[in-house]
Design an enzyme around this catalytic site. Structure first.
Site, PDB file in Angstrom:
ATOM      1  CD  GLU A 110      -3.290  -0.452   1.035  1.00  0.00           C
ATOM      2  OE1 GLU A 110      -3.449   0.564   0.292  1.00  0.00           O
ATOM      3  OE2 GLU A 110      -3.931  -0.621   1.971  1.00  0.00           O
ATOM      4  CG  ASP A 114      -5.570   8.856   6.187  1.00  0.00           C
ATOM      5  OD1 ASP A 114      -5.108   9.107   7.042  1.00  0.00           O
ATOM      6  OD2 ASP A 114      -6.347   9.342   5.517  1.00  0.00           O
ATOM      7  CE  LYS A 142      -1.954  11.575   6.015  1.00  0.00           C
ATOM      8  NZ  LYS A 142      -2.811  11.899   5.093  1.00  0.00           N
ATOM      9  NE  ARG A 176      -1.967   8.725  -9.699  1.00  0.00           N
ATOM     10  CZ  ARG A 176      -2.709   8.437  -8.886  1.00  0.00           C
ATOM     11  NH1 ARG A 176      -2.057   7.729  -7.684  1.00  0.00           N
ATOM     12  NH2 ARG A 176      -4.095   8.206  -8.964  1.00  0.00           N
TER      13      ARG A 176
END
Ligand code: IMP
Length: 215
Positions: A110, A114, A142, A176
């Protein structure tokens, strides 16, 4: 930054450096990728793990990580999109895996964990297919934003609670291809003009961030 020629988009205001700071440099990212690759190589010695990339954000990390693993690893890709209320964790599989993962050692790669809702959904969906093992490898964690606990086995960096871009992560499909990761300091300016940071894509050297910007 150079002055734009006629017909090019104008320089943005406020200046790029005021909108974003570098959080993780390209060198720091590549060093972490190599370290995680070494750890995976040691942990999966004698096995043939399959690295699943969650498109699109995880694709850069997935490609670099694969090259840092010295095992007969294979790859597969899936694409998902969230739907329903913003933080509902309801996810639709837009592109499913090509291969069966029954009895396989699966590593879900990943870009960022988050709230953890996406990873939780994917763990459940992939776990139901009876892999031999299933682990999560996330470039960024995160953890301060977590709604549901996620067992992240391999972690690139702990990420402060800021919106980040680059190295696979986008805002409206842009950024990106930055080789480093930036923290956006003025989301309103970026929302108003999604190309407000586009000058970064033309610069050879990113603006340097101090340790105080790293959360
Ligand atoms: P989660 O379900 O809340 O853990 O969110 C995971 C997904 O949200 C990631 O795969 C990203 O696509 C997106 N995301 C979360 N935080 C950021 C960010 O700071 N920048 C860009 N995308 C993000």
């Amino acid at each position: 930054m150079s002055a734009p020629a006629d017909g090019e988009r104008p320089l943005q205001s406020p200046r790029v450096e005021e909108l974003a700071k570098v959080l993780f440099t390209a060198g720091e990212i590549q060093a972490r990728v190599r370290a995680i690759g070494d750890a995976v190589t040691a942990d999966y010695r004698g096995r043939e793990p399959v690295l699943i990339s969650v498109l699109k954000g995880g694709a850069m990390f997935h490609a670099d990580l694969l090259r840092a693993i010295d095992l007969p690893a294979s790859v597969d890709f899936m694409s998902i999109s969230s739907y329903g209320a913003a933080s509902s964790g309801v996810v639709r599989i837009m592109k499913d895996l090509d291969e069966d993962i029954v009895g396989r050692d699966v590593i879900l790669v990943e870009d960022i964990v988050d709230t953890g809702l996406t990873a939780t959904y994917l763990l459940s969906a992939l776990g139901a297919r009876e892999p031999k093992s299933l682990e999560i490898c996330a470039l960024l964690d995160k953890s301060a934003r977590r709604i549901t606990p996620v067992p992240v086995k391999y972690r690139g960096f702990e990420c402060p609670d800021v919106f980040v871009l680059g190295y696979g992560l986008d805002f409206e499909e842009v950024y990106r291809n930055l080789p480093y990761i930036i923290a956006v300091e003025d989301m309103d300016a970026l929302a108003e003009n999604p190309l407000a940071l586009a000058d970064l894509l033309e610069e050879e050297e990113p603006p340097v961030a101090g340790p105080e910007d790293r959360g």
